[in-house]
Design an enzyme around this catalytic site. Sequence first.
Site, mmCIF file in Angstrom:
data_model
loop_
_atom_site.group_PDB
_atom_site.id
_atom_site.type_symbol
_atom_site.label_atom_id
_atom_site.label_comp_id
_atom_site.label_asym_id
_atom_site.label_seq_id
_atom_site.Cartn_x
_atom_site.Cartn_y
_atom_site.Cartn_z
ATOM 1 N N GLU A 1 11.164 30.884 46.239
ATOM 2 C CA GLU A 1 10.670 32.337 45.914
ATOM 3 C C GLU A 1 11.401 32.777 44.640
ATOM 4 O O GLU A 1 10.941 33.354 43.605
ATOM 5 C CB GLU A 1 11.136 33.058 46.983
ATOM 6 C CG GLU A 1 10.231 32.958 48.215
ATOM 7 C CD GLU A 1 10.781 33.683 49.438
ATOM 8 O OE1 GLU A 1 10.514 34.671 49.545
ATOM 9 O OE2 GLU A 1 11.647 32.885 50.097
ATOM 10 N N LYS B 1 14.211 31.951 61.518
ATOM 11 C CA LYS B 1 13.611 31.844 60.392
ATOM 12 C C LYS B 1 14.209 30.622 59.268
ATOM 13 O O LYS B 1 15.649 30.582 59.351
ATOM 14 C CB LYS B 1 13.894 33.240 59.550
ATOM 15 C CG LYS B 1 12.958 34.019 60.303
ATOM 16 C CD LYS B 1 11.602 34.331 59.480
ATOM 17 C CE LYS B 1 11.737 35.027 58.298
ATOM 18 N NZ LYS B 1 10.371 35.251 57.750
ATOM 19 N N TYR C 1 17.076 40.230 6.651
ATOM 20 C CA TYR C 1 17.735 40.582 7.735
ATOM 21 C C TYR C 1 17.668 41.890 8.151
ATOM 22 O O TYR C 1 17.857 42.744 7.406
ATOM 23 C CB TYR C 1 19.024 40.028 7.746
ATOM 24 C CG TYR C 1 20.125 40.157 9.168
ATOM 25 C CD1 TYR C 1 19.994 39.292 9.922
ATOM 26 C CD2 TYR C 1 20.815 41.270 8.968
ATOM 27 C CE1 TYR C 1 20.643 39.455 11.223
ATOM 28 C CE2 TYR C 1 21.509 41.726 10.477
ATOM 29 C CZ TYR C 1 21.471 40.669 11.348
ATOM 30 O OH TYR C 1 22.028 40.647 12.438
HETATM 31 N N1 ARG Z 1 25.965 39.595 14.783
HETATM 32 C C1 ARG Z 1 25.099 39.535 13.906
HETATM 33 C C2 ARG Z 1 23.951 38.903 14.730
HETATM 34 O O1 ARG Z 1 23.909 38.368 15.728
HETATM 35 C C3 ARG Z 1 25.449 38.537 12.866
HETATM 36 C C4 ARG Z 1 24.691 38.656 11.437
HETATM 37 C C5 ARG Z 1 25.398 39.924 11.058
HETATM 38 N N2 ARG Z 1 24.929 40.043 9.702
HETATM 39 C C6 ARG Z 1 24.810 41.671 9.216
HETATM 40 N N3 ARG Z 1 24.542 41.718 8.068
HETATM 41 N N4 ARG Z 1 25.573 42.463 9.929
HETATM 42 O O2 ARG Z 1 22.632 39.133 14.008
#
Ligand code: ARG
Length: 457
Positions: A289, A282, A316
């Site tokens: 793959e 083989k 955030y």
């Molecule tokens: N380690 C965090 C991330 O990757 C960075 C930002 C953190 N900000 C906070 N307010 N805890 O998103």
Amino acid sequence: MSHIRGRFSKPADKLVARYTASLPFDRRLYRQDIRGSLAHARMLAKQGIITDKEAEAIAAGLLSIQKEIEQGKFPFKAELEDIHMAVESRLIEVAGEAGRKLHTARSRNDQVALDMRLFTREAIGDTVKGLRGLQRALIALAGANKKVVMPGYTHLQVAQPVLLAHHLLAYFEMLQRDIERFHDCLKRVDVMPLGSGALAGVAYDIDREFLAKELGFSRVSRNSLDAVSDRDFLLEYQAAAAIGMMHLSRLAEELVIWSSAEFDFVEIDDAYATGSSIMPQKKNPDVAELARGKTGRVYGHLTALLTTMKGLPLAYNRDMQEDKEGFFDTVDTLLATLEVMAGMVATLKVKAGNTLKAAERGYILATDIADYLVKKGEAFRTAHEIVGRLVSYAAAKGKALSGLDLSEYKKFSPRFAEDVRDITVASSLAVRDVTGGTAPGRVARALAAARRMAAKG
Ligand code: ARG
């Protein structure tokens, strides 16, 4: 993280610290993080927010930290949540009081957005280079096998003859579109988010344009809430990567098929094949793959991040820390796959005798015979029917179309004459003389055009 726990009466639980940490994977952003901090400190000094001396102490400290990391001497402490905290707390150790001022007019939220943008910008440069590398390998293989004919397929059934170079250049086109997608993605990566602060902007007289210039960005973000909560640029890279991997997976699949004993169109170089632990004969196309297989994880990372981002309120949210591992793995997987595929294509041996033999089978010239009748005045639909019956007649006799006598042809249409014998694989190629067709002159020009395109960065 003692320096950000003023509000708390005790340290975080060990399990919590481990669960929330990103340092094990975001330490990879150290260069971007330090680069961003150097620019930030310079800007703070220029604006008179910190003194020049403080900025110099910060810069010297950051550069020494970079060296420590690169020499493997940096004390990565598990309890320091992420690369931003790790670098800042070390800076306070090495630069003292000045280090405590670096985070003025900044938040980790705009900091991490910046780091990921800097990282993605570099990744796009590397990705385009990788795509170009594979394009060049395809061009070289096509150029070395200009006259090689193979069967073209639809439904993986023999359809019409094509030049191998034409087939390879189809992949060149796919990769060209991939390059365009990454270039386009770069336009939206190329936005500088610092100054957005935690979410609302910062309360200092900063110079965002200066930061953008220092860091090589074309523009600054227009909305602070958006700038700290947007990960579209990562999704766009990952979407382009998923499409790119889909292309690589198709090429990989063709190499798997072509290198099988049943097709025997190509031989994969020994350096790009593996053996079996039990069957001594083989030679397995494992690289192809795995290129095909790794496509799945890249799709997965795209889906994962889309799902993570879905339904997040502004601005955030810690969920967004989940963007990194999948993104890094996407970049690594795509770059490695491009490199290994380029090597495999560059060393591929084409078995021109076998591809030609295959191109002479399977009633591959049936369309050309129908076109012949059309040129003699038959309507295409009728010609299609006549040749369909002719093929079924030849198949019942176990013969190729070229093995039939002219008298047999004439039973199906009086329009057949001696010149039906002029229809060959070569004539079939030659008549497909349209832009984008497989006629040898067209393919030669397409190859030259591809060479010119691939010479660009
Ligand atoms: N380690 C965090 C991330 O990757 C960075 C930002 C953190 N900000 C906070 N307010 N805890 O998103």
